[in-house]
Design a protein around this motif. Sequence first.
Motif, PDB file in Angstrom:
ATOM      1  N   MET A  13       0.837  -1.201   0.000  1.00  0.00           N
ATOM      2  CA  MET A  13       0.000   0.000   0.000  1.00  0.00           C
ATOM      3  C   MET A  13       0.877   1.257   0.000  1.00  0.00           C
ATOM      4  O   MET A  13       0.635   2.192  -0.764  1.00  0.00           O
ATOM      5  CB  MET A  13      -0.903  -0.010   1.226  1.00  0.00           C
ATOM      6  CG  MET A  13      -1.903   1.098   1.287  1.00  0.00           C
ATOM      7  SD  MET A  13      -3.355   0.854   0.273  1.00  0.00           S
ATOM      8  CE  MET A  13      -4.075  -0.569   1.027  1.00  0.00           C
ATOM      9  N   CYS A  31      -2.262  -0.036  -4.824  1.00  0.00           N
ATOM     10  CA  CYS A  31      -3.147   0.169  -3.666  1.00  0.00           C
ATOM     11  C   CYS A  31      -4.349  -0.764  -3.740  1.00  0.00           C
ATOM     12  O   CYS A  31      -4.734  -1.384  -2.748  1.00  0.00           O
ATOM     13  CB  CYS A  31      -3.608   1.624  -3.597  1.00  0.00           C
ATOM     14  SG  CYS A  31      -2.320   2.758  -3.087  1.00  0.00           S
ATOM     15  N   ALA A  34      -3.342  -4.377  -3.034  1.00  0.00           N
ATOM     16  CA  ALA A  34      -3.100  -4.619  -1.609  1.00  0.00           C
ATOM     17  C   ALA A  34      -4.416  -4.867  -0.882  1.00  0.00           C
ATOM     18  O   ALA A  34      -4.520  -5.783  -0.050  1.00  0.00           O
ATOM     19  CB  ALA A  34      -2.362  -3.435  -0.988  1.00  0.00           C
ATOM     20  N   VAL A  35      -5.444  -4.078  -1.202  1.00  0.00           N
ATOM     21  CA  VAL A  35      -6.752  -4.276  -0.561  1.00  0.00           C
ATOM     22  C   VAL A  35      -7.359  -5.602  -1.017  1.00  0.00           C
ATOM     23  O   VAL A  35      -7.957  -6.330  -0.214  1.00  0.00           O
ATOM     24  CB  VAL A  35      -7.699  -3.091  -0.858  1.00  0.00           C
ATOM     25  CG1 VAL A  35      -9.092  -3.345  -0.309  1.00  0.00           C
ATOM     26  CG2 VAL A  35      -7.135  -1.805  -0.275  1.00  0.00           C
ATOM     27  N   CYS A 146      -6.109   7.298  -3.493  1.00  0.00           N
ATOM     28  CA  CYS A 146      -5.310   6.232  -2.877  1.00  0.00           C
ATOM     29  C   CYS A 146      -5.182   6.421  -1.371  1.00  0.00           C
ATOM     30  O   CYS A 146      -5.192   5.451  -0.611  1.00  0.00           O
ATOM     31  CB  CYS A 146      -3.926   6.159  -3.524  1.00  0.00           C
ATOM     32  SG  CYS A 146      -3.949   5.503  -5.200  1.00  0.00           S
ATOM     33  N   ALA A 150      -6.214   3.849   1.523  1.00  0.00           N
ATOM     34  CA  ALA A 150      -5.269   3.442   2.562  1.00  0.00           C
ATOM     35  C   ALA A 150      -5.828   3.730   3.951  1.00  0.00           C
ATOM     36  O   ALA A 150      -5.677   2.920   4.874  1.00  0.00           O
ATOM     37  CB  ALA A 150      -3.934   4.163   2.372  1.00  0.00           C
ATOM     38  N   TRP A 153      -8.524   1.140   4.678  1.00  0.00           N
ATOM     39  CA  TRP A 153      -7.896  -0.145   4.973  1.00  0.00           C
ATOM     40  C   TRP A 153      -7.304  -0.131   6.372  1.00  0.00           C
ATOM     41  O   TRP A 153      -7.518  -1.062   7.152  1.00  0.00           O
ATOM     42  CB  TRP A 153      -6.815  -0.449   3.937  1.00  0.00           C
ATOM     43  CG  TRP A 153      -5.968  -1.617   4.305  1.00  0.00           C
ATOM     44  CD1 TRP A 153      -6.299  -2.940   4.179  1.00  0.00           C
ATOM     45  CD2 TRP A 153      -4.667  -1.574   4.901  1.00  0.00           C
ATOM     46  NE1 TRP A 153      -5.269  -3.715   4.649  1.00  0.00           N
ATOM     47  CE2 TRP A 153      -4.257  -2.919   5.101  1.00  0.00           C
ATOM     48  CE3 TRP A 153      -3.806  -0.555   5.281  1.00  0.00           C
ATOM     49  CZ2 TRP A 153      -3.033  -3.236   5.653  1.00  0.00           C
ATOM     50  CZ3 TRP A 153      -2.584  -0.883   5.825  1.00  0.00           C
ATOM     51  CH2 TRP A 153      -2.210  -2.210   6.025  1.00  0.00           C
TER      52      TRP A 153
END
Length: 161
Positions: A13, A31, A34-35, A146, A150, A153
């Motif tokens: 991320m 990003c 990663a999620v 993004c 982040a 998350w």
Amino acid sequence: MGTAQEVLIGAVMLLGLVGVSAPGVPGTLLCWAAVLWWATLRHTSLTWAVLAAATGALALGQVVVWLMPSRRIRESGVTWRNIITAGVCGIVGFFLVPVLGAVLGFVGSLYVRERVRQGGGRAAWAATRRAMRTVGGSVLVELMACLLVAGAWLGAVIAGG
């Protein structure tokens, strides 16, 4: 899922966040990936909701960037080093002063770097405006999308999702 995997997901991320302002690095895709990685490992309704929201936010950000007029950075005289530095300062600013700090860090960093480079306040402000017109707007939109992903998350991880 162990702590090591969550740290790796956070590293991806972070790489995506920094990659937004670096040419040739697919920051938005990193990003989102990663999620996706996190959601497929956790399999909870919260993780899937965060993934859906992230997909929507990043897609909307890409549409906004696509609709913005494109300009070339070489024509403006702004260096990629300044844009990358501004992106990093925007990321730090986002976490120091939530949401608003990203804009302040990004634009403030551009101004300070130009002030050091050019020596005068008027010339630095003119160069900062030129940089924002050239690439700053699109980078800032993508960075904000993004950063929101982040933040969502991180909030979900802290909440135990």
